[in-house]
Design an enzyme around this catalytic site. Structure first.
Site, PDB file in Angstrom:
ATOM      1  N   LYS A 226      -0.804  -7.634 -19.231  1.00  0.00           N
ATOM      2  CA  LYS A 226      -1.803  -6.564 -19.123  1.00  0.00           C
ATOM      3  C   LYS A 226      -1.917  -5.764 -20.425  1.00  0.00           C
ATOM      4  O   LYS A 226      -2.839  -5.000 -20.619  1.00  0.00           O
ATOM      5  CB  LYS A 226      -1.466  -5.649 -17.946  1.00  0.00           C
TER       6      LYS A 226
ATOM      7  N   LYS B 123      -2.028   0.569 -13.995  1.00  0.00           N
ATOM      8  CA  LYS B 123      -1.792  -0.723 -13.348  1.00  0.00           C
ATOM      9  C   LYS B 123      -0.312  -1.034 -13.522  1.00  0.00           C
ATOM     10  O   LYS B 123       0.376  -0.334 -14.252  1.00  0.00           O
ATOM     11  CB  LYS B 123      -2.654  -1.823 -13.980  1.00  0.00           C
ATOM     12  N   ARG B 124       0.175  -2.064 -12.830  1.00  0.00           N
ATOM     13  CA  ARG B 124       1.562  -2.451 -13.069  1.00  0.00           C
ATOM     14  C   ARG B 124       1.784  -2.680 -14.565  1.00  0.00           C
ATOM     15  O   ARG B 124       0.878  -3.108 -15.284  1.00  0.00           O
ATOM     16  CB  ARG B 124       1.887  -3.739 -12.291  1.00  0.00           C
TER      17      ARG B 124
ATOM     18  N   LYS C 152     -12.718  -0.126  -9.463  1.00  0.00           N
ATOM     19  CA  LYS C 152     -12.641   1.289  -9.044  1.00  0.00           C
ATOM     20  C   LYS C 152     -13.127   2.196 -10.164  1.00  0.00           C
ATOM     21  O   LYS C 152     -13.839   3.168  -9.924  1.00  0.00           O
ATOM     22  CB  LYS C 152     -11.203   1.638  -8.652  1.00  0.00           C
TER      23      LYS C 152
ATOM     24  N   THR D 197      -8.647  -5.287  -9.733  1.00  0.00           N
ATOM     25  CA  THR D 197      -9.491  -4.480  -8.840  1.00  0.00           C
ATOM     26  C   THR D 197      -9.580  -3.055  -9.365  1.00  0.00           C
ATOM     27  O   THR D 197     -10.537  -2.349  -9.065  1.00  0.00           O
ATOM     28  CB  THR D 197      -8.930  -4.457  -7.402  1.00  0.00           C
TER      29      THR D 197
ATOM     30  N   HIS E 260      -3.822 -16.201  -6.109  1.00  0.00           N
ATOM     31  CA  HIS E 260      -3.916 -14.948  -6.855  1.00  0.00           C
ATOM     32  C   HIS E 260      -3.378 -15.012  -8.270  1.00  0.00           C
ATOM     33  O   HIS E 260      -3.346 -13.982  -8.938  1.00  0.00           O
ATOM     34  CB  HIS E 260      -3.156 -13.832  -6.128  1.00  0.00           C
TER      35      HIS E 260
HETATM   36  C1  LIG Z   1      -6.154  -0.850  -7.583  1.00  0.00           C
HETATM   37  C2  LIG Z   1      -4.702  -0.633  -7.692  1.00  0.00           C
HETATM   38  C3  LIG Z   1      -3.914  -1.549  -8.399  1.00  0.00           C
HETATM   39  C4  LIG Z   1      -4.482  -2.762  -9.092  1.00  0.00           C
HETATM   40  O1  LIG Z   1      -4.845  -2.414 -10.410  1.00  0.00           O
HETATM   41  P1  LIG Z   1      -5.240  -3.545 -11.486  1.00  0.00           P
HETATM   42  O2  LIG Z   1      -5.781  -2.724 -12.615  1.00  0.00           O
HETATM   43  O3  LIG Z   1      -6.299  -4.375 -10.867  1.00  0.00           O
HETATM   44  O4  LIG Z   1      -4.011  -4.272 -11.826  1.00  0.00           O
HETATM   45  C5  LIG Z   1      -2.553  -1.322  -8.465  1.00  0.00           C
HETATM   46  N1  LIG Z   1      -1.992  -0.241  -7.894  1.00  0.00           N
HETATM   47  C6  LIG Z   1      -2.736   0.677  -7.226  1.00  0.00           C
HETATM   48  C7  LIG Z   1      -2.067   1.866  -6.630  1.00  0.00           C
HETATM   49  C8  LIG Z   1      -4.110   0.514  -7.099  1.00  0.00           C
HETATM   50  O5  LIG Z   1      -4.826   1.407  -6.408  1.00  0.00           O
END
Ligand SMILES: *Cc1c(COP(=O)(O)O)cnc(C)c1O
Length: 861
Positions: A601, A595-596, A707, A703, A404
């Site tokens: 990022k 995101k984190r 979404k 991910t 990952h």
């Molecule tokens: C999808 C998701 C992430 C991952 O987000 P990235 O933009 O891919 O880093 C992190 N936290 C939550 C709650 C999510 O639903």
């Protein structure tokens, strides 16, 4: 000897076989269950299994009375939540029994997904959707004077993950069940999940997530499914009765793992799989021994120490070195899970342990569970007395490993001394794996000493370490990355030597997300529009969204599309107002990055754009720009200094922007506190623009990007992770691309990155950095944000300033595109219509075909 050849005998002496096997227990209970052999008519009307409003209402009333037991006058929505959850769990449990029976009787292979994190999110809503009883449950509650939405809002989500990796595991469980593949998720039942984030004065404040205090209606404790796990001690060499040299581990400490099962229902199918999470306890007999010698407090202390093992989820992005408890957590859940699997195998009459790879496929979600390679070898060689070669063949055939990350600091290693003290027998086994492995390398690449050093399971640089990624790679028959670009980089950077040795073991499995939660549940308006436009069926065949393309320029459909989006934006605006007091206008462009919080990022690059707009508006009182609402969300690891400053930066800029009448007619900035799955479901569907701006080569897949796309957001992004494939699918004309490529990033670093060059040539950037540093956003304080600015000027490995100009230019293209409402809507429709690839159903089908060899096992209705 401790947990010996027959582990179950140690735990429950009177019952050496079967009594602690969940599968067997389920079969037993099914015989007397309400639905097992009853007629369909009886099934439908039963209060535990019926799917009609009346049965569900009776189920709720029963649970209010017999499971919750409060006087009617004191019942509040949270009690109805628990009663409905229990009624829903009954219905899933019925499917679970049927699923177990089907897969056991027919002898099917089972997927075991090992993951230290499962970020499941709220369960009630998706379970109602999966069972097809959303409307029936709403009716049942209405008859009891309750509102379903209010009841749904009572659920506290289990935060057993940090972010993307844990959420991926949860999406995969959903798809496995929906695709009718027998599967068990194995993980850790953390007592405290990821911390709750509050924002105070712009700073992140961490609050413990005490998610279990209110009780968890979804799990079923299985105290009879319990295994011993050793720790420390030494290994002992001896000769067995047949005069064969053997080794046994004599642990210095032993604890006990207990299973907690949560059913995982598939959508519109009978298949119901399970997530088994292990909780650590003291070993009763040890406590008893201390008690007998009169040392009662020693016994209690032992209990306390053992239970700390599953106490808390570690935040990522913090150095792990020295975190012995983290290693114990990993070993603990892996050992329990492997013992459980071997035990199920033992219970299948006539099945030898040699059949393991035919009956189970074990996937290692990142290196966190990679100690499984050594543990399975120990179980097979020391306890089952297989010879090494045979055990090794079984091990490699059983495991697959998903990588990952390419970030070197995130590749797990353990200091050798600590590892030796903690798991002495496992270290011996790793040495033996390594010895044989390096012989293989030597044979393939004679005389290449440097290569041997690079590939060894033991790292020599800066003190000896155990390299967990190497252990996972060597012990698996399949190794995959999580996006096309990531897999290619893996094959040519971190795992290049392994790829050259075994190219056939490598493959790509681009991540996916479940459309049940992130489309149907999160975006009911779009779900309705899709049903009305292309008919049902898309939810389990997401490629069918392509049927939207002919409507992309249809003015009526465009209007409906915009109405759905506007409704989602209004819903998010209400949430933001409630939680931050900030008002957002749903007619503005919603530009979202959730995101984190991490330097790679590049949330700070996003902020540089906002400050640039602020600066332009302040410089020129006549300037106008298309109004934008910038929304951020995400947690920073508690010990990650710069990430926490970036949160402060976002909030400081927001406070100034939102309160300055010169600019707040055009700009608003909101930071949504405590980003989690629950509020994610409100956020993704409300986006017009998805910010995916990581430094190319750093985000393995992402991910969140998927979404957003499914829900009709356009992406502004770099060629990183799955962005590359998102752009390929959407079409480059429907994606705002900018920034250096992964190759260019590496080139710049090789040449020596000089951030000042980018500022010297760009007066606007100089002014923007000046504003952040000079206290404009911090009431004159010039120190608070100084570290963020200094970092950009110094040796920033994420090249924020190198991508600034390109990012601004791409944002200009966004604004121009937004001005053409019909054009934007068309692009939005195309993004959704072409998001089918990013369903986790596609990803799981690929894993099943290429790695696990597990086909569908329909459970008769
Ligand atoms: C999808 C998701 C992430 C991952 O987000 P990235 O933009 O891919 O880093 C992190 N936290 C939550 C709650 C999510 O639903």
């Amino acid at each position: 000897m401790w947990a010996g050849v027959e582990p179950s005998a140690q735990v429950h002496p009177p019952c050496s076989r079967g009594c602690d096997d969940r599968a067997v227990t389920d079969l037993a209970s099914s015989a007397s269950g309400p639905s097992s052999e009853s007629t369909p008519e009886q099934t439908r009307s039963h209060s535990r299994t019926g799917m009609d409003p009346d049965s569900i209402r009776r189920g709720i009333v029963d649970h209010l009375r017999y499971s919750i037991g409060r006087p009617a006058a004191t019942l509040r929505p949270e009690h109805y939540y628990r009663a409905l959850a229990l009624a829903v769990r009954d219905r899933m449990q019925d499917n679970r029994v049927a699923s177990t029976r089907t897969s056991l009787e027919l002898g099917h292979k089972v997927v075991c997904y090992f993951s230290a994190e499962f970020l499941m999110g709220p369960q009630l809503g998706v379970n109602l959707l999966d069972l097809g009883i959303e409307a029936a449950a709403a009716t049942a509650l209405a008859e009891l004077g309750q509102d379903l939405d209010e009841v749904l809002a009572c659920e506290e989500e289990p935060g057993l993950g940090n972010g993307g990796l844990g959420r991926l595991a949860a999406c995969y469980l959903d798809s496995l069940a929906t695709l009718e593949r027998p599967a068990i998720g194995y993980g850790i039942r953390y007592e405290y999940g990821i911390f709750d984030q509050e924002i105070r004065d712009g700073w992140q404040v961490e609050k413990t997530d005490n998610w279990l205090v209110a009780g968890n209606p979804w799990e079923i404790a299985k105290p009879d499914v319990s295994y011993r796990v050793g720790w420390r001690g030494y290994s002992e060499h001896y000769r067995d009765a047949g005069d064969v040299d053997r080794v046994r581990w004599v642990p210095g400490r032993v604890l006990r793992g207990v299973a907690y099962d949560t059913p995982v229902q598939g959508y519109d199918v009978r298949t119901c799989n399970v997530l088994t999470l292990w909780s650590a306890h003291a070993v009763d007999s040890f406590a008893l021994a201390a008690f007998n010698t009169g040392d009662y407090y020693k016994a209690v202390e032992d209990e306390v120490n053992s239970e700390t093992v599953t106490k808390v989820l570690y935040p990522n992005d913090e150095p792990e070195a020295g975190k012995r408890l983290r290693l114990l957590q990993q070993y603990f859940f892996v050992s329990c899970s492997l013992q459980h699997i071997l035990h199920i195998l033992d219970d299948l009459a006539g099945t030898s342990v040699r059949a393991l790879p035919e009956r189970f496929a074990v996937q290692l979600n990142d290196t966190h569970p990679s100690i499984a390679v050594a543990e399975l070898m120990r179980l097979l060689v020391d306890e089952r007395r297989l010879d090494w070669d045979e055990a090794w063949a079984i091990t490699v055939a059983t495991f697959g490993y998903t990588n990952h990350t390419l970030l070197p600091e995130a590749l797990e290693t353990w200091p050798l001394a600590m590892f030796d003290e903690s798991l002495p027998r496992h270290l011996e086994i790793i040495y033996e794996i390594n010895r044989r492995f390096l012989d293989e390398v030597r044979a393939a690449f004679p005389g290449d000493e440097a290569r041997l050093r690079r590939m060894s399971l033991i790292g020599e640089e800066g003190g000896k370490t155990v390299r967990m990624a190497h252990l996972a790679t060597v012990g698996s028959h399949a190794i995959n990355g999580v996006a096309a670009l990531h897999t290619e980089l893996l094959e040519h950077s971190v795992l290049a030597d392994f790829y050259q040795l075994w190219p056939e073991r490598f493959g790509n499995k681009t991540n996916g997300v479940t459309p049940r939660r992130f489309l149907a549940r999160a975006n009911p308006g779009l779900r309705e529009l899709l049903d009305a436009t292309i008919g049902p069926g898309w939810l389990t065949d997401l490629d069918r969204l392509r049927e939207l393309e002919p409507f992309a320029d249809d003015p009526t459909f465009q209007r409906q599309w915009r109405e759905v989006k506007r409704g989602n934006k209004a819903r998010l605006a209400r949430y933001v107002h409630e939680h931050t007091g900030i008002e957002l206008n749903p007619d503005w462009l919603f530009d979202i990055q959730v995101k984190r919080i991490h330097e790679y990022k590049r949330q700070h690059l996003n902020v540089l754009h906002i400050v640039t707009l602020y600066h332009r508006l302040k410089q020129d009182p006549d300037a106008t720009i298309a109004p934008r609402a910038f929304v951020f969300g995400g947690k920073a690891a508690p010990g990650y200094f710069l990430a926490k400053r970036i949160i402060k930066l976002i909030n400081a800029v927001g406070e100034r922007v939102n309160n300055d009448p010169d600019v707040n007619r055009f700009l608003r900035v909101a930071f949504v506190p405590n980003f989690n799955v629950q509020n994610a479901e409100l956020i993704y569907p409300a986006a017009d623009l998805s910010e995916q701006i990581s430094t190319a080569g750093k985000e393995a897949s992402g991910t969140g990007n998927m979404k957003f796309m499914m829900n009709g957001a356009l992406t502004i992004g770099t060629l990183d992770g799955a962005n590359v494939e998102i752009r390929d699918e959407a079409g480059p004309e429907n994606f705002f691309l900018f920034g250096r490529t992964a190759d260019e990033v590496e080139q710049i670093k090789r040449d020596g990155y000089r951030p000042a060059d980018y500022v010297d040539g760009n007066p606007e950037l100089a002014a923007v950095l000046g504003l952040i540093g000079d206290g404009t956003f911090t009431h004159g304080d010039t120190e608070v944000l100084r570290p963020v600015v200094d970092n950009l000027y110094r040796d920033d490995p994420f090249l924020v300033l190198a991508d600034y100009a390109a990012y601004l230019e791409a944002q200009e293209r966004v604004s121009a595109a937004w001005a053409d409402s019909a054009g934007w809507t068309r692009m939005s429709i195309y993004n959704s219509a072409r998001s089918g690839k990013f369903s986790s159903d596609r990803a799981i089908a690929e894993y099943c075909d290429d790695i696990w060899d597990v086909g569908p096992v329909p459970v008769p209705k």
